[in-house]
Design an enzyme around this catalytic site. Structure first.
Site, PDB file in Angstrom:
ATOM      1  N   GLU A 109       0.799  -1.222   0.000  1.00 41.90           N
ATOM      2  CA  GLU A 109       0.000   0.000   0.000  1.00 41.90           C
ATOM      3  C   GLU A 109       0.834   1.275   0.000  1.00 41.90           C
ATOM      4  O   GLU A 109       0.426   2.284  -0.583  1.00 41.90           O
ATOM      5  CB  GLU A 109      -0.931   0.006   1.228  1.00 41.90           C
ATOM      6  N   SER A 380     -23.019 -28.822 -27.047  1.00 40.80           N
ATOM      7  CA  SER A 380     -23.958 -28.591 -28.151  1.00 40.80           C
ATOM      8  C   SER A 380     -24.828 -27.362 -27.961  1.00 40.80           C
ATOM      9  O   SER A 380     -25.482 -26.924 -28.919  1.00 40.80           O
ATOM     10  CB  SER A 380     -24.841 -29.822 -28.331  1.00 40.80           C
TER      11      SER A 380
END
Length: 707
Positions: A109, A380
């Site tokens: 940070e 499919s």
């Protein structure tokens, strides 16, 4: 000459003085003059800064901002979640937090935390360069102190006034507290997701232990979450969480805090996470809730702290009736003593509004949203995208014949061969048309189609329909061998259901701040992708899936309304993607680890789909799919692909075409001539007796309408 005449007037003296040559100014004298000016300016600046610092030092910091609960609403205006509900916070001293977590937090940070005075000018310059290079705000430069000031004392609105206040409070924090005190406040204040504020609460939430006992691996995982708790939570997205953990470990290694071997071992360590137990707020539609948070933060740029504490209101598209039907269908459709998972996503094709979302069987046990997972082969269920390409751009019709038999296909200029097979090696061993191929899910026909149309065209169509996942232009693409997400499939099929118009999927309608001001309002894009006639034709073809002989016929007795769709089955996945005029749904069933599914498990998707559709639309009267202009229906002989007449009346069916693509020749000449032909063509009979018995009531209604 008189004495007075020898004097110069003042005006003349000024002119004489002005014309005198001045000695040239040296470079050194100019430099000295500039240095004096610069010194005076710098002194004035320092005096101003010193005065400002003394003033700020003498002022008391304001009271911390009181958090306001943010709320999420469904489409009927009901509160479906309150973000701050169940807030979990426990403050501890800095020495009660694992040094691994402390160091990891600073490393990722604010690496220069102990060197700067609240503002990291070097970090600002670096971030500005990165953002300029990427032409967008890709990297920030807020220090831990700035973040703490923002979280403690300010709202999260992006205004210059707020930024100036943030700077002032940052200075006050730095002049009032030591670095360790600031870091302690930060680690007790920061949000770690799922209602946990501060390192202690987060440690107990994720790992079930106090923060002082966190290991290097656990600390590096935890330190990555505050950057984006929704995005980097291991409960929501383990891959992104691990990627960020790897980044943090590499920074710690580069800084010399740990060795490369320690970093490697920590990354490889299998972490033991707690499940979100009864103490956690599951809320209504939890997977949808997490999706809304992700979209708000990641796509719309809403500050996550504003989302959690800013009192905003998010109005969504979720239909509570559809959501309850979805949850019930998934719960009843999966075996209780199994690890089998499911995902269901429902979209209104007319608007693109997301109506229901179930990302798994049990949110408390696993928060991974499978609706968004681009890891499953559609099988499919992908074929309709191939067939719509063939209808729209390939010059094919529902009667285009291909031989259904074992076939070897060569591609890439003959360098490769592909040999697909039908399920259980079942072939017609004759020419079949597109309707028969869709209903029976014939693989040979699908590959013949993509070879005739071109895989590149199929990919182009898929992109237009909303498929963003990676697709390669190879013959196996026709059989759904490239992973996609259920969300993408539902979006694509929605275009078929809406007469070829794709409405951009939308889940957030409007966001208001705590004062009721609208800070975001949706304006989803709509685009005509397919002609209405071809969209209706592909819909008509997919209705056959739920008729006799179709792969979805086993749930036809559950469905009480016209439905179109396509099943899909692979070794590890079962799908059914389908729609009515009002609702599109994609259902996936399988195991998280790609484990092979059994035959009975491969049949689970269709019943879940059918139960959901009927439950969600229980109060909606059944409707046939609207027939647009440019559609014609004629009786054809399926064996010849020609118009039916008395000579072939025993074998006929009503087929739908885009106007101009229907056949014009009859199956055979007959003695009675055109009158006999006309009678059959116009549908005085409704097909053969056998066909009449198989047709559902809405097909009879359609035939009556067409005639």
């Amino acid at each position: 000459m008189s004495k007075s005449s020898s004097r110069f007037s003042p005006k003349q003296l000024f002119r004489l003085f002005a014309k005198r040559e001045r000695p040239p100014r040296t470079l050194w004298s100019r430099l000295v003059r500039l240095l004096k000016i610069a010194g005076a300016v710098a002194l004035l600046f320092l005096i101003t800064i010193a005065g400002l610092l003394l003033y700020l030092r003498s002022q008391s910091l304001p009271a911390a901002v009181i958090s306001q609960s943010s709320q999420m609403y469904d489409s009927q205006g009901n509160v479906m979640d309150t973000f701050l509900a169940g807030e979990n916070r426990k403050s501890v001293r800095l020495d009660a937090i694992s040094p691994y977590l402390v160091q990891a937090t600073v490393a990722v940070e604010d690496q220069r935390f102990y060197q700067h005075f609240g503002f990291d000018l070097k970090g600002v310059a670096r971030a500005a360069f990165v953002n300029l290079e990427n032409r967008k705000a890709k990297q920030g430069a807020s220090t831990l102190t700035q973040q703490l000031a923002r979280n403690l004392y300010l709202s999260h609105e992006r205004t210059w006034k707020r930024k100036l206040k943030e700077a002032a409070y940052t200075v006050q924090l730095e002049t009032t507290y030591s670095k360790d005190q600031i870091l302690e406040m930060y680690l007790n204040q920061i949000y770690y997701g799922h209602g946990a504020y501060g390192a202690e609460a987060a440690s107990r939430l994720y790992f079930g232990k106090p923060a002082r006992d966190l290991s290097l691996a656990e600390s590096s995982m935890l330190a990555g979450i505050p950057k984006g708790p929704t995005y980097y939570s291991p409960f929501n997205n383990m891959k992104k969480a691990k990627d960020r953990q790897k980044l943090i470990l590499s920074i710690l290694s580069e800084d010399g805090y740990i060795t490369a071997n320690q970093a490697k071992s920590a990354f490889a360590e299998i972490l033991s996470f707690r499940t979100l137990g009864d103490g956690q707020q599951e809320g209504f539609a939890p997977y949808f809730r997490d999706y809304i948070r992700l979209m708000a933060v990641d796509k719309l740029g809403i500050d996550e702290n504003l989302l959690n504490e800013g009192g905003i209101r998010i109005f969504t598209t979720l239909d509570p009736v559809a959501q309850r039907a979805a949850e019930a269908a998934v719960a009843e459709g999966l075996p209780q003593d199994s690890e089998l998972q499911a995902a269901l996503i429902a979209i209104d094709p007319r608007t693109g509004y997301v109506k229901a979302m179930v990302g798994g069987r049990d949110y408390k046990q696993n928060q991974y949203n499978r609706v968004l997972a681009k890891t499953r082969q559609p099988g499919s269920s992908f074929k309709p995208l191939v067939y719509i390409t063939a209808l729209q751009e390939g010059g094919m019709t529902p009667l285009t014949p291909f031989m259904s038999e074992p076939t070897a296909f060569t591609y890439d200029e003959g360098r490769y061969t592909y040999e697909p097979h039908n399920y259980n090696e079942r072939y017609f061993n004759r020419n079949i048309d597109m309707r028969t191929a869709i209903a029976s899910s014939d693989n040979i026909y699908a590959v013949n189609t993509i070879m005739a149309v071109g895989a590149e065209k199929v990919i182009s169509m898929a992109r237009k329909l909303g498929i963003e996942s990676e697709l390669d232009p190879v013959p196996s693409l026709a059989l759904g061998t490239f992973p996609v997400s259920p969300f993408e499939m539902a979006s694509a099929f929605s275009t078929f259901a809406s007469a070829g118009t794709r409405a951009e999927p939308t889940a957030i309608l409007r966001i208001e701040n705590s004062r009721g001001e609208v800070i975001y309002e949706a304006s989803p894009r709509k685009e005509q992708i397919i002609t209405p006639a071809n969209a209706y034709v592909i819909t008509s073809l997919m209705e056959s899936v739920f008729e006799t002989g179709g792969t979805g016929n086993r749930v036809s007795s559950v469905l009480k309304r016209p439905v179109a769709g396509k099943t899909g089955t692979t070794a590890a996945d079962a799908w059914l993607v389908g729609y009515t005029p009002e609702l599109t749904a994609a259902v996936w069933v399988g195991y998280d680890k790609g484990r092979t599914i059994s035959v009975s498990e491969s049949h689970k998707a269709a019943p879940i789909f059918a139960k959901f559709i009927e439950g969600a639309l229980e109060s909606v009267p059944p409707k046939i799919f609207p027939i647009p202009e440019g559609v014609v229906s004629v009786y054809i002989n399926p064996l010849t692909g020609k118009l039916a007449n008395a000579a072939c009346a025993d074998e006929q069916r009503l087929e739908t075409f885009a106007a101009g693509t229907e056949p014009t020749e009859y199956c055979a000449d007959v003695e009675n001539g055109p009158d006999n032909d006309k009678a059959v063509h116009q549908g005085e009979g409704a097909g053969t007796l056998g066909e009449q018995k198989r047709q559902s009531w809405w097909q009879h209604l359609k035939q009556w309408w067409d005639s």
